[in-house]
Enzyme design. Sequence first.
Site, short mmCIF file in Angstrom:
data_model
loop_
_atom_site.label_atom_id
_atom_site.label_comp_id
_atom_site.label_asym_id
_atom_site.label_seq_id
_atom_site.Cartn_x
_atom_site.Cartn_y
_atom_site.Cartn_z
N LYS A 224 0.87 -1.18 0.00
CA LYS A 224 0.00 0.00 0.00
C LYS A 224 0.91 1.23 0.00
CE LYS A 224 -3.03 2.86 2.78
NZ LYS A 224 -2.16 4.01 2.44
N GLY A 277 4.85 4.96 9.53
CA GLY A 277 3.77 5.95 9.57
C GLY A 277 3.54 6.47 10.97
N SER A 278 2.29 6.81 11.27
CA SER A 278 1.99 7.46 12.55
C SER A 278 1.75 6.44 13.66
CB SER A 278 0.75 8.34 12.40
OG SER A 278 -0.41 7.55 12.30
N VAL A 279 1.93 6.89 14.89
CA VAL A 279 1.68 6.03 16.06
C VAL A 279 0.21 5.57 16.13
CG1 VAL A 279 1.65 5.94 18.60
CG2 VAL A 279 3.59 6.97 17.42
N GLU A 305 7.85 1.61 12.20
CA GLU A 305 8.64 2.81 12.54
C GLU A 305 7.69 3.99 12.51
OE1 GLU A 305 10.28 6.19 12.26
OE2 GLU A 305 11.10 5.53 10.32
N CYS A 339 11.46 11.56 9.80
CA CYS A 339 11.23 10.95 11.12
C CYS A 339 12.33 11.35 12.09
CB CYS A 339 11.23 9.43 11.00
SG CYS A 339 10.17 8.81 9.70
N GLU A 438 5.23 15.20 18.19
CA GLU A 438 5.81 15.32 16.86
C GLU A 438 5.01 16.32 16.03
OE1 GLU A 438 7.78 12.24 13.79
OE2 GLU A 438 5.66 11.89 14.12
#
Length: 554
Positions: A224, A277-279, A305, A339, A438
């Site tokens: 994706k 991507g995001s948490v 990550e 990042c 972030e």
Amino acid sequence: MSLETSYKQYKEFKTFPCAAVEVKNEPILSFTDGSKERAELEKALRELKGKTEEIPCVIGDEQIWTKDIRYQLSPFNHAHKVAKFCYADKDLLNKAILASLAARREWDLKPVADRAQVLFKAADVISGPKRAEVLAKTMIGQGKTVVQAEIDAAAELIDFFRFNAKHAVELEQQQPLNSDGSTNTMLYRGLEGFVAAVAPFNFTAIGGNLAGTPALMGNVVLWKPSDTAMSASYAVYKILRESGLPPNIIQFVPADGPVFGDTITSSEHLAGINFTGSVPTFKRLWKQVAQNLDIYKNFPRVGGECGGKNFHFVHKSADVGSVVNGTIRSAFEYGGQKCSACSRMYVPDSLWPQIRQKLLDVHKQIKVGNPVEDFGTYFSAVIDDKSFSRIKSWLEHAKSSPNLTVIAGGNCDDKKGYYVEPTIIETKDPQDKIMNEEIFGPVLTVYVYPENNYKKVLELIDNTSPYALTGAVFAQDKAVVEEAAKALRNAAGNYYVNDKSTGSVVAQQPFGGSRASGTNDKPGGPHYVLRWTSPQVVKETHVPLKDWKYTYMG
């Protein structure tokens, strides 16, 4: 030994190659005026100007269009539709899964040297004939400058492919001990099922690695790509196919995030998730896997990550020039959309006046603009409207908070592109949320501390943010360097001494962090390939067993 020679030699070894593969980091080209690479890049950029590329879903050799049409916009000129693509729906994703599973066994049984050859060839193609195209698509589609595209879509991607291929081939040499009368063999199988690769927008190389490395290890993958990196991602996918990757090994399936997540986690065949991507998104996927554990044939491997709140700690013994130049690069290159970008900085009061002045002097010279039309641009627009809105709200917080003072920048404008000024903020409160969360934009916040309180500041750095990705310590005092390393042992997975927090290089600084930053699998290192295997140990005994009794039994 050339790579070509090594290919031929390895093909003769069906199981274990006996020599190391020689691989070096890809040289970063300079793109100086009049150079061959600059002329080729400018030609590729001209050819893409104003064009809209059509990008289907690809399952096997079938190009498929759904009714859910989307567009990738150029960040610095959002009137330009870079790509027209479509989202795969649940049925199409399930079709992709079944087609992959049908191809898995034959791919997994191929000698690793044959699979590695696909990545070696793809790396050579990106290094040579396709370099300009992949760079141009990264620049226009993701808003990168020449150098930022070069270190990502060329050098890092090439390095990922070559070094992971090398590590895969060499992993086969790691074999167990034999004993008298029997031999033991470790077979590095792919995972039983499929791997889902979920890629971010900010590095073309990461998408190629997330999908390419599990495939290298004998897995089948649903990739994706990010909506905002579609054009460059599709170019990489096509290069892999043209380099000998068979159909159905990597399925190229743009999709709505929740639809993709729901579909892959509800398949009994899910074997792994390779995510950047995001948490919140990673947590959602992890929870879905946990909720569905009873349906899976295996425990899925979940690797991710998720970003960072990366620090620069400055001691009174630091070299001021290194601090200023390193922080400007780390905080503002690619608009802080790495990042690893520095977004919080701790400076002693004795050095702050000169560091502040030097930062402001450089800040005046930073050019933000169109990286295609002006190669003097330092960084360009942020990736999209959502990112712009999020960063804008941080700038408003900085302007309204009594603890924060904007000392440079602070403005933004989205009329033509999603432009945000490089912004430097000073905080009186080291625990303000701007030091904790972030931002993913060109925003640097500085906390000035009494120079002799540095030990407390090291504790503060370790405890302020939930992340632990990258960080840097600037100090010439060796005792302080040692002290900081102990205090910050768990505060960063990539830790720099007298260097900026960005710029990790494959095979030199394998990348990743823990805490909220992810599972720290260190892509770019030799162990990463092992993550995508399910080893089988085979013991073969050559001497028949003559008795069922043990000798002491009489």
